[in-house]
Design an enzyme around this catalytic site. Structure first.
Site, short mmCIF file in Angstrom:
data_model
loop_
_atom_site.label_atom_id
_atom_site.label_comp_id
_atom_site.label_asym_id
_atom_site.label_seq_id
_atom_site.Cartn_x
_atom_site.Cartn_y
_atom_site.Cartn_z
N ARG A 71 42.08 -26.83 12.35
CA ARG A 71 41.17 -25.84 11.77
C ARG A 71 41.90 -24.97 10.74
O ARG A 71 41.28 -24.42 9.85
CB ARG A 71 40.60 -24.94 12.87
CG ARG A 71 39.64 -25.64 13.80
CD ARG A 71 39.27 -24.72 14.97
NE ARG A 71 38.68 -23.47 14.55
CZ ARG A 71 37.39 -23.29 14.28
NH1 ARG A 71 36.56 -24.31 14.38
NH2 ARG A 71 36.93 -22.12 13.91
N ARG A 73 49.49 -24.10 3.51
CA ARG A 73 49.53 -24.17 2.04
C ARG A 73 50.91 -23.84 1.50
O ARG A 73 51.61 -22.99 2.06
CB ARG A 73 48.53 -23.19 1.42
CG ARG A 73 47.11 -23.37 1.90
CD ARG A 73 46.17 -22.59 1.01
NE ARG A 73 44.83 -22.57 1.57
CZ ARG A 73 44.31 -21.54 2.22
NH1 ARG A 73 44.99 -20.41 2.37
NH2 ARG A 73 43.09 -21.61 2.71
N ARG A 111 36.14 -21.08 27.53
CA ARG A 111 36.85 -19.81 27.43
C ARG A 111 35.81 -18.74 27.10
O ARG A 111 34.88 -18.98 26.33
CB ARG A 111 37.91 -19.84 26.32
CG ARG A 111 39.02 -20.83 26.56
CD ARG A 111 39.86 -20.51 27.77
NE ARG A 111 40.71 -19.34 27.56
CZ ARG A 111 41.31 -18.71 28.56
NH1 ARG A 111 41.13 -19.10 29.82
NH2 ARG A 111 42.09 -17.66 28.32
N ARG A 153 43.44 -10.57 18.91
CA ARG A 153 43.23 -9.99 17.57
C ARG A 153 42.47 -8.68 17.66
O ARG A 153 41.81 -8.40 18.66
CB ARG A 153 42.52 -10.99 16.65
CG ARG A 153 41.30 -11.65 17.22
CD ARG A 153 40.82 -12.82 16.32
NE ARG A 153 39.78 -13.58 17.00
CZ ARG A 153 39.28 -14.71 16.55
NH1 ARG A 153 39.68 -15.23 15.41
NH2 ARG A 153 38.33 -15.35 17.23
N GLU A 207 40.17 -8.08 20.99
CA GLU A 207 39.60 -9.29 21.58
C GLU A 207 40.59 -9.89 22.59
O GLU A 207 41.74 -10.16 22.26
CB GLU A 207 39.31 -10.30 20.46
CG GLU A 207 38.75 -11.61 20.96
CD GLU A 207 38.42 -12.56 19.81
OE1 GLU A 207 37.88 -12.11 18.77
OE2 GLU A 207 38.71 -13.75 19.96
N TYR A 263 33.12 -27.29 19.37
CA TYR A 263 33.74 -26.11 18.75
C TYR A 263 33.29 -26.08 17.29
O TYR A 263 34.01 -26.51 16.42
CB TYR A 263 35.26 -26.28 18.91
CG TYR A 263 36.12 -25.11 18.49
CD1 TYR A 263 35.61 -23.95 17.94
CD2 TYR A 263 37.50 -25.17 18.68
CE1 TYR A 263 36.43 -22.91 17.58
CE2 TYR A 263 38.33 -24.13 18.32
CZ TYR A 263 37.79 -23.01 17.77
OH TYR A 263 38.62 -21.97 17.40
N ASP A 274 31.71 -24.24 13.78
CA ASP A 274 31.47 -23.04 13.00
C ASP A 274 29.98 -22.98 12.68
O ASP A 274 29.24 -23.94 12.91
CB ASP A 274 32.29 -23.08 11.71
CG ASP A 274 33.78 -22.94 11.99
OD1 ASP A 274 34.11 -22.27 12.98
OD2 ASP A 274 34.59 -23.52 11.24
N1 UDP Z 1 45.94 -20.07 15.98
C1 UDP Z 1 47.20 -19.59 16.22
N2 UDP Z 1 47.59 -18.43 15.62
C2 UDP Z 1 46.77 -17.72 14.81
C3 UDP Z 1 45.48 -18.23 14.56
C4 UDP Z 1 45.08 -19.39 15.17
O1 UDP Z 1 47.96 -20.19 16.98
O2 UDP Z 1 47.17 -16.67 14.29
C5 UDP Z 1 45.55 -21.36 16.61
C6 UDP Z 1 44.96 -21.15 18.03
O3 UDP Z 1 45.32 -22.27 18.82
C7 UDP Z 1 43.47 -21.16 17.76
C8 UDP Z 1 43.35 -22.20 16.64
O4 UDP Z 1 44.55 -21.99 15.86
O5 UDP Z 1 42.74 -21.51 18.90
C9 UDP Z 1 42.12 -22.09 15.78
O6 UDP Z 1 42.05 -20.79 15.22
P1 UDP Z 1 40.70 -20.19 14.57
O7 UDP Z 1 41.06 -18.96 13.85
O8 UDP Z 1 40.03 -21.27 13.82
O9 UDP Z 1 39.87 -19.81 15.86
P2 UDP Z 1 38.48 -19.00 15.94
O10 UDP Z 1 38.35 -18.14 14.76
O11 UDP Z 1 37.43 -20.04 16.05
O12 UDP Z 1 38.64 -18.22 17.20
#
Ligand code: UDP
Length: 377
Positions: free
Chosen positions: A174, A178, A252, A283, A308, A356, A358
């Site tokens: 996901r 870059r 979860r 976060r 969160e 999962y 979006d």
């Molecule tokens: N992830 C991580 N560190 C970060 C952000 C994401 O390890 O700072 C990993 C983590 O395993 C997460 C996955 O990347 O479940 C997907 O992140 P995304 O931001 O897409 O999750 P969402 O926004 O759907 O909660």
């Protein structure tokens, strides 16, 4: 008996889109059953009374898509501001851009670097990409061991409470990696947040007079009143529909700790991730930054934040993320097999499909489902 040809259970994205299609394209009446007091599922947002700040009640939702059909469709119900998601992450007291890009790489190395130097750093691991079977192997193949330990391992453990070796590699796909200075979180062409909020977008989606929404109504309370030839589009949990008779799929859940802070700006951006395992939350969201165009709440000397926390789902809690292990995939296909015995029953949405997704994927799935399973019959 509820006298209608179509019942949609759940008014999140999938349910609302399919109800809208049935009413608009088929010109048929449709009843939408929603157990919560409001429409919109987990996209629900509301204006905080004290500050006037619009808050996404189930965590940050940023609309992003590269799909023209989805973008044209959703723009009938809302226009979007030009917000582009940028996320920072704090690791060991330092702040970095996430997803990993050239700025992150320079900051970790404490020196400036060119894109080709960055590529050279990442290159040696890439040969492992094809044989990466789990999240940990995939992440190390993409960014190397050091960056994996710094930014991914701790966050992932908090988010999933599973060793990253037990998680599928798709989860980490996901996030882009870059070697330029593009610091956007998403690659998608179209991005933004509804100008008048998610709530108004859902109100418009469900505005057709042929759609009747029953709020505060649990499906179980009307189940016995549904005629056998009524088509039911169910966007709740598939295992719950079958009373967990084969066992429960793992999810979860998220817990949010809300706070109104007496400062104009708390963290300078919408989302800051916390990469370290010893910080209990994953976060912090600060919602006013989604709408800098709303001058009064933006300039106010108050701001709404929420921390969160990820947790294990159990009955009565909200399900957010399917835990895509082999055990859960097997169980899901058993439930899906069971569902085939009911020709008038369609499962959809994140919960009903155990996907999962979006928001754009949920819209696309609903449009496809309407065309292939509702329109055809
Ligand atoms: N992830 C991580 N560190 C970060 C952000 C994401 O390890 O700072 C990993 C983590 O395993 C997460 C996955 O990347 O479940 C997907 O992140 P995304 O931001 O897409 O999750 P969402 O926004 O759907 O909660």
């Amino acid at each position: 008996m509820i006298d209608t040809k179509y019942i949609v259970v759940g008014s999140g994205i999938f349910g609302s889109v399919i109800a809208e299609r049935i009413a608009t394209i088929l010109n048929e009446f449709v009843v939408v059953v929603e157990k919560r007091p409001n429409i919109g599922g987990n996209c629900y947002s509301a204006i905080d009374e004290q500050t006037g700040i619009e808050c996404h009640r189930f965590g940050s939702h940023i609309f992003h898509t590269s799909n023209e059909k989805v973008w044209q469709y959703i723009n009938q119900f809302s226009s979007f501001n030009d917000y582009r998601h940028k996320v920072l992450t704090i690791s060991n007291g330092q702040v970095y851009f996430m997803p990993i890009n050239l700025k992150t790489l320079c900051d970790v190395a404490h020196k400036s670097m060119s894109p080709s130097e960055a590529k050279q750093i990442l290159e040696p691991n890439r040969k492992e990409l094809d044989i990466a079977h789990n999240l940990e192997e995939k992440a190390i193949a993409l960014i190397g061991e050091e960056l994996y330990r710094k930014f991914i391992r701790g966050y992932t453990l908090k988010q999933w409470n599973k060793d990253p070796k037990e998680l599928p590699p798709e989860i980490i796909s996901r996030l882009p990696v870059r070697t330029n200075f593009n610091t956007d979180y998403f690659n998608d062409l179209y991005q933004g947040v509804p100008v008048n909020g998610y709530f108004n977008m859902f109100k418009k989606l469900l505005a057709n007079h042929k759609i009747k929404v029953l709020l505060n109504t649990d499906f179980s309370s009307i189940r016995s009143q549904i005629a056998s030839d009524t088509k039911v589009i169910y966007t709740g949990m598939i295992d719950e529909y079958f009373d967990f008779c084969l066992g429960a799929l793992e999810w979860r859940t998220l817990n949010f700790e809300w706070e109104t802070v007496p400062v104009q700006d708390y963290q300078g951006t919408t989302v800051v991730n916390y990469a370290d395992e010893d910080v209990p939350y994953t976060r912090i969201h600060e919602f006013k930054h989604y709408h800098p165009e709303r001058k009064d709440p933006y300039e106010l000397e108050q701001t709404v934040i929420c921390k969160e926390y990820s947790g294990e789902w159990s009955l009565g809690k909200e399900a957010y993320y399917p835990v895509n292990t082999i055990r859960n995939q097997k169980l899901l296909s058993q439930y899906q097999k069971m569902a085939l015995k009911y020709p008038n029953l369609i499962f959809g949405g994140r919960l009903g499909s155990y996907c999962y997704w979006d928001m754009d994927k949920a819209i696309l799935a609903a449009l496809d489902c309407f065309e292939s399973k509702v329109l055809e019959k």
